[in-house]
Design a protein around this motif. Structure first.
Motif, PDB file in Angstrom:
ATOM      1  N   GLU A  55     -10.699 -15.848 -31.531  1.00 47.37           N
ATOM      2  CA  GLU A  55     -11.538 -16.216 -30.385  1.00 47.37           C
ATOM      3  C   GLU A  55     -11.197 -15.351 -29.176  1.00 47.37           C
ATOM      4  O   GLU A  55     -12.070 -14.925 -28.428  1.00 47.37           O
ATOM      5  CB  GLU A  55     -11.322 -17.705 -30.070  1.00 47.37           C
ATOM      6  CG  GLU A  55     -12.276 -18.280 -29.031  1.00 47.37           C
ATOM      7  CD  GLU A  55     -11.784 -18.140 -27.593  1.00 47.37           C
ATOM      8  OE1 GLU A  55     -12.587 -18.369 -26.680  1.00 47.37           O
ATOM      9  OE2 GLU A  55     -10.621 -17.767 -27.367  1.00 47.37           O
ATOM     10  N   CYS A  58     -12.299 -11.298 -30.002  1.00 44.67           N
ATOM     11  CA  CYS A  58     -13.656 -10.890 -30.398  1.00 44.67           C
ATOM     12  C   CYS A  58     -14.357 -10.199 -29.216  1.00 44.67           C
ATOM     13  O   CYS A  58     -14.559 -10.804 -28.160  1.00 44.67           O
ATOM     14  CB  CYS A  58     -14.482 -12.115 -30.827  1.00 44.67           C
ATOM     15  SG  CYS A  58     -16.200 -11.672 -31.161  1.00 44.67           S
ATOM     16  N   PRO A  59     -14.739  -8.949 -29.371  1.00 44.31           N
ATOM     17  CA  PRO A  59     -15.360  -8.236 -28.245  1.00 44.31           C
ATOM     18  C   PRO A  59     -16.755  -8.746 -27.918  1.00 44.31           C
ATOM     19  O   PRO A  59     -17.275  -8.482 -26.830  1.00 44.31           O
ATOM     20  CB  PRO A  59     -15.395  -6.780 -28.723  1.00 44.31           C
ATOM     21  CG  PRO A  59     -15.340  -6.847 -30.201  1.00 44.31           C
ATOM     22  CD  PRO A  59     -14.578  -8.084 -30.560  1.00 44.31           C
ATOM     23  N   HIS A  61     -17.606 -12.049 -28.117  1.00 47.38           N
ATOM     24  CA  HIS A  61     -17.516 -13.488 -27.802  1.00 47.38           C
ATOM     25  C   HIS A  61     -18.301 -14.315 -28.815  1.00 47.38           C
ATOM     26  O   HIS A  61     -18.972 -15.291 -28.466  1.00 47.38           O
ATOM     27  CB  HIS A  61     -18.001 -13.765 -26.368  1.00 47.38           C
ATOM     28  CG  HIS A  61     -17.146 -13.092 -25.326  1.00 47.38           C
ATOM     29  ND1 HIS A  61     -16.155 -13.739 -24.643  1.00 47.38           N
ATOM     30  CD2 HIS A  61     -17.124 -11.815 -24.893  1.00 47.38           C
ATOM     31  CE1 HIS A  61     -15.555 -12.892 -23.809  1.00 47.38           C
ATOM     32  NE2 HIS A  61     -16.119 -11.711 -23.950  1.00 47.38           N
TER      33      HIS A  61
ATOM     34  N   ARG B 130      -7.322 -12.364 -22.837  1.00 47.35           N
ATOM     35  CA  ARG B 130      -8.497 -11.854 -22.117  1.00 47.35           C
ATOM     36  C   ARG B 130      -8.236 -11.740 -20.613  1.00 47.35           C
ATOM     37  O   ARG B 130      -9.165 -11.474 -19.847  1.00 47.35           O
ATOM     38  CB  ARG B 130      -9.705 -12.767 -22.354  1.00 47.35           C
ATOM     39  CG  ARG B 130     -10.268 -12.700 -23.769  1.00 47.35           C
ATOM     40  CD  ARG B 130     -11.678 -13.253 -23.762  1.00 47.35           C
ATOM     41  NE  ARG B 130     -12.177 -13.550 -25.082  1.00 47.35           N
ATOM     42  CZ  ARG B 130     -12.768 -12.652 -25.872  1.00 47.35           C
ATOM     43  NH1 ARG B 130     -12.879 -11.405 -25.485  1.00 47.35           N
ATOM     44  NH2 ARG B 130     -13.239 -13.018 -27.057  1.00 47.35           N
ATOM     45  N   GLU B 133      -9.149  -8.443 -19.033  1.00 45.56           N
ATOM     46  CA  GLU B 133     -10.614  -8.265 -19.083  1.00 45.56           C
ATOM     47  C   GLU B 133     -11.239  -8.939 -17.873  1.00 45.56           C
ATOM     48  O   GLU B 133     -12.189  -8.424 -17.271  1.00 45.56           O
ATOM     49  CB  GLU B 133     -11.200  -8.936 -20.331  1.00 45.56           C
ATOM     50  CG  GLU B 133     -11.034  -8.170 -21.615  1.00 45.56           C
ATOM     51  CD  GLU B 133     -11.591  -8.971 -22.799  1.00 45.56           C
ATOM     52  OE1 GLU B 133     -12.531  -9.765 -22.633  1.00 45.56           O
ATOM     53  OE2 GLU B 133     -11.048  -8.792 -23.913  1.00 45.56           O
TER      54      GLU B 133
END
Lengths: 206, 482
Positions: A55, A58-59, A61, B130, B133
Motif C-alpha cells: 500500500e 504502489c506508485p 495508489h 510516503r 512524497e
C-alpha cells in the motif's frame, strides 16, 4: 505474535501492473502478471500479513488495506523444550526474552520456536510469528541471524527486493577495524550485548 | 511577568496524522502557558537567519549560493548525471520551506556552474514510506526538478556496497547517477542513537540505505559501535567514486544559522559536531535539570520526534543521562535499550537506565503514527487526546499495542485536568515546534530561569571540553563555527 486485522486489496482500475507490490512484499503474497496485455494481480490472503508495504509503495495508489476476519500469527513457545530455544537464541546472540520486533512485540524465544517448528526461510518466519510484519525494517537482521544460527540457508527470491542477506554483527568485526577505529568502542559494546545474552532466565517462561 | 505563548508549528495534512480539523485545541492555548525566549535561557547561541524578519527564504538561497561558491564542482561535467540526496528530517523545520529552498538552490547552482542538465532529487525517509512524497508535492519539488524528484524507501530495490564491515546495502535509486550530493541539516536530532559521532555521515547508513543496513545499525553492532555503519558505507570505494560534495543547512535550537558546504565531509562533520554539542548540549542539559513535568506532544511528527527548541521528545526521555558522554554505553531510549526489557517490563541487565523519571505524564495531543512508539507509552503514563487519534494508532502496523498502554481523553482540557490531579505537578513543557523559544507553564518557566545559569556554566566549563575530547575534535573549532 501479531493479530492481523487488515489485508491488501487492489483496485484494478488504477493498477498499471508495475509489480512494485510484488517486489516489496516480505512474504511473497502477491503475484502480478499480464493477460492479453492487461495487468492481473493475485493477492494470496492466506499469506498476506497486513504489513502495508504494498500500500505504501504502489506508485499508482491502487492498493488499500481492508479489514479482514482477525487471525493470529503466533507460535506457541511452550510446545518446545526451553533449553533448545535458549540454545538457539544464544547461538544467534539473543536472550530468549529480548524483544526483536518493536512493532509486534515479538520476542526472541518466539522466533526461535517458529524455526524449531519448521520455518526455514524469512517469509516463513514472518508468517509463523508476525515478526517483520510492522515497519519491515528493524528486525530484518535478527530474523536472518536466527535462520543462520539454526543452519537454514535460503535462496533470495529473484522477483523480490526483500531479504538481501545477513550483514556484520559486532561479533564479526575484525581486529584491524577495531584497531583503526577505536572511537567506535566495538569491544565495549560487544561486552554489553553479551551481558544481555548471558542474563539469567526468568522462571516465568511465556 | 512572562511573554504570551509562542505560536506552535501548524498541524499538517498527512496520511500519518489525524485530520487537522480534529485537533481542536493546541497546548499553547492552555491557560498559564507562557513563551520563554531561548536567548533568556541559553548563552552564546549563534545568530539565526531563519526564521526572522519576513521569513523570506531568499536568505537561504543567498547563503547556499555563498557556501557553494567555495566548493570545487569540477568533477561534474555537462554530460554527468547527479542525484541530490535529501532526507525527510530537513522538511520538519519551519514547514520545510528553508530546506526545500536549499535543495532548489543546489540544483540551480550545479546546473549553472557545470552545465549539467540531469540533476535529480532523491529524498530518503524514516519509516513512513510516503512521507517525502508528501513533502515533494507540498513544495512543488517535482515540477522544479522536471519530474525527477523521488521519495526513496528502505524496502525499495537495493544495491550491494562492499565496506570494511563486509557487504552492506544502499538504495539503488540513491546511487543511480554519476555523482551524488549529500544535502542535509545539522540539528542533532537523534543524539540517543548517533551520540554526535559522525552526525553528518549518518544518512549513508539510514536515509540512503536498505532495511538490511538500517537493521545492522539498530540491532547488530551495539549502541556506539553502530555508528561505524555509516562511515564504512561512506568510505567505500563505490560511494567515494560518486561523492561530489555535501551541503548542510546549519541549525541551532533557535533556528537555521546558515549553510555549510564542503567536498570534505569529515571537515564539515567536525564543524557540525562542535556546533551541535555547544548549542544543543546546553538546552538538552537544561532539560535534564527539569525535576518534574507533564510533557505535551503537539507537533506533526511521530511520538519520539515532536520537538521543543530543536530537541526531540526522545531526547527528553533520555534527559536524565548525559547522552553526549560516550562513557555511558546505553541511553535510556535506543532500540538496543528497548530490546533489553523482558516481557514483564523488567530490565534484563542492571545497566539499563530508566526513562527520564521527571516525566510524570505525557499528554499526546497531536503526534503521528509511522514509528514504533509503544515503548514511550509503556514507560511513561500517557493520555491520548481524541478517539480519532486512538483509532489511527490502532490501525498502524507499527503501533498495534500503543493504546493498550495509554488512556484516552475526549479533549485536551480533560487530559490536563487528569494529569494535574494525578501527578501533583503544575510544571508543563510543550513539544510543539514553537520557533525561537519554549512554551511552558509558569511554574516551569520559573524553574528554568532559576537553574539555567548554573547549567550553562557546567556545560561550558566541564561537559563541553569532555565531549570534544571524547571525539578528538579540536576545541579551537569552536571559534570558527558561527
Amino acid at each position: 505474535m501479531k493479530t492481523v486485522r487488515v489485508q491488501a486489496q487492489v483496485d484494478m482500475e488504477l493498477c498499471q501492473g508495475c509489480k512494485t507490490c510484488q517486489m516489496v512484499c516480505p512474504v511473497y503474497a502477491i503475484e502480478v502478471s499480464r493477460v492479453d496485455g492487461k495487468p492481473q494481480v493475485n493477492i494470496d490472503h492466506d499469506l498476506c500479513v497486513g504489513c502495508w508495504n504494498c500500500e505504501q509503495r504502489c506508485p499508482d495508489h491502487a492498493i488499500s488495506m481492508a479489514p479482514c476476519e482477525p487471525f493470529d500469527l503466533a507460535t506457541d513457545v511452550s510446545k518446545f523444550d526451553y533449553d533448545e530455544i535458549h540454545a538457539l537464541c544464544r547461538k544467534a546472540h539473543f536472550h530468549p526474552k529480548q524483544l526483536v520486533c518493536y512493532c509486534t512485540a515479538t520476542r526472541a524465544e518466539e522466533v526461535a520456536a517458529a524455526i524449531l517448528d519448521g520455518a526455514s526461510d524469512p517469509a516463513e518466519v514472518v508468517r509463523a510469528c508476525g515478526v517483520g510484519s510492522g515497519c519491515g525494517i528493524e528486525c530484518n537482521q535478527p530474523i536472518l541471524r536466527f535462520l543462520e544460527a539454526a543452519g537454514k540457508t535460503f535462496e533470495r527470491h529473484k522477483l523480490s527486493y526483500q531479504w538481501y542477506g545477513r550483514t556484520a554483527t559486532v561479533w564479526d568485526v575484525s581486529d584491524q577495524v577495531k584497531k583503526e577505529h577505536p572511537g567506535f568502542r566495538f569491544d565495549s559494546d560487544r561486552d554489553l550485548l553479551n551481558s544481555v545474552v548471558e542474563a539469567p532466565i526468568d522462571n516465568t517462561k511465556s | 511577568m512572562y511573554n504570551k505563548a509562542l505560536p506552535p508549528a501548524p498541524t499538517r495534512v498527512s496520511q500519518y496524522g489525524v485530520d487537522p480539523k480534529t485537533v481542536v485545541k493546541r497546548g499553547a492555548e492552555l491557560k498559564n502557558i507562557v513563551g520563554v525566549p531561548l536567548t533568556d535561557l541559553v548563552t552564546g547561541l549563534p545568530p539565526v537567519i531563519f526564521p526572522g524578519g519576513s521569513n523570506d527564504v531568499a536568505v537561504i538561497r543567498k547563503e547556499t549560493e555563498a557556501a557553494l561558491a567555495k566548493v570545487d564542482m569540477s568533477k561534474i561535467t555537462a554530460g554527468s548525471t547527479v542525484n541530490i540526496l535529501a532526507s525527510h528530517h530537513g522538511f520538519t523545520f519551519f514547514g520545510g520551506q528553508p530546506y526545500a529552498e536549499m535543495l532548489r538552490t543546489i540544483k540551480d547552482v550545479v546546473e549553472q556552474a557545470t552545465g549539467c542538465k540531469e540533476v535529480r532529487l532523491r529524498a530518503g525517509l524514516g519509516m513512513r514510506f510516503r512521507e517525502t512524497e508528501e513533502y515533494i508535492k507540498a513544495h512543488g519539488l517535482d515540477e522544479y526538478f522536471n519530474g525527477k524528484a523521488l521519495g526513496i524507501a528502505p524496502i525499495d530495490a537495493g544495491i550491494p556496497i562492499e565496506t570494511e564491515l563486509g557487504t552492506l546495502f544502499g538504495l539503488r535509486k540513491a546511487y543511480d547517477a554519476d555523482f551524488i550530493i549529500h544535502a542535509h541539516n545539522s540539528d542533532v536530532r537523534e543524539v540517543h542513537f548517533h551520540r554526535q559521532v559522525d552526525r553528518a555521515v549518518k544518512p549513508f547508513g539510514m536515509s540512503y540505505a536498505r532495511c538490511e543496513t538500517r537493521s545492522t545499525y539498530h540491532m547488530n553492532l551495539g549502541p556506539r559501535a553502530a555508528n561505524f555503519v555509516a562511515r564504512s558505507i561512506f568510505e567505500s570505494e563505490f560511494v567515494q567514486s560518486k561523492f561530489a560534495f555535501a551541503c548542510f543547512l546549519t541549525m541551532s535550537p533557535a533556528g537555521a544559522t546558515g549553510v555549510d558546504a564542503d567536498t570534505d565531509l569529515y571537515a564539515l562533520n567536525d564543524r557540525v559536531t562542535v556546533g551541535g554539542m555547544r548549542d544543543y548540549g546546553k538546552i538538552m542539559t537544561l532539560f535534564g535539570a527539569i525535576d518534574e513535568c507533564i510533557a505535551i506532544l503537539d507537533f506533526p511528527c511521530p511520538v519520539p520526534y515532536v520537538f521543543a527548541c530543536g530537541v526531540i521528545y526522545a531526547n527528553m526521555a533520555c534527559a536524565n543521562m548525559d547522552v553526549f558522554d560516550l562513557d555511558y554505553p546505553l541511553p535510556p531510549y535506543t532500540w538496543y535499550t528497548e530490546t533489553m526489557y523482558d516481557d514483564h517490563g523488567n530490565p534484563l541487565i542492571p545497566e539499563v537506565p530508566p526513562v527520564n523519571p521527571a516525566i510524570k505524564t505525557v499528554v499526546h495531543n497531536y503526534a503521528w503514527i509511522g514509528y514504533p512508539s509503544v515503548f514511550f507509552a509503556e514507560k511513561s503514563p500517557t493520555i491520548v487526546v481524541g478517539k480519532q487519534q486512538a483509532e489511527l494508532f490502532d490501525r498502524d502496523p507499527m503501533n498495534l499495542n500503543y493504546m493498550k498502554h495509554a488512556l484516552l481523553a475526549d479533549n485536551l482540557d480533560g487530559a490536563m485536568e487528569f494529569a494535574y490531579h494525578t501527578t501533583g505537578t503544575r510544571k508543563v513543557i510543550l513539544f510543539d515546534g514553537a520557533a525561537g523559544g519554549l512554551n511552558v507553564s509558569e511554574p516551569l518557566a520559573e524553574h528554568l530561569y532559576k537553574v539555567a545559569p548554573g547549567v550553562m556554566e557546567r556545560v561550558e566549563q566541564k561537559l563541553l571540553p569532555k565531549w570534544l575530547a571524547q571525539r578528538n575534535v579540536d576545541p579551537a573549532l569552536l571559534d570558527q563555527v558561527a
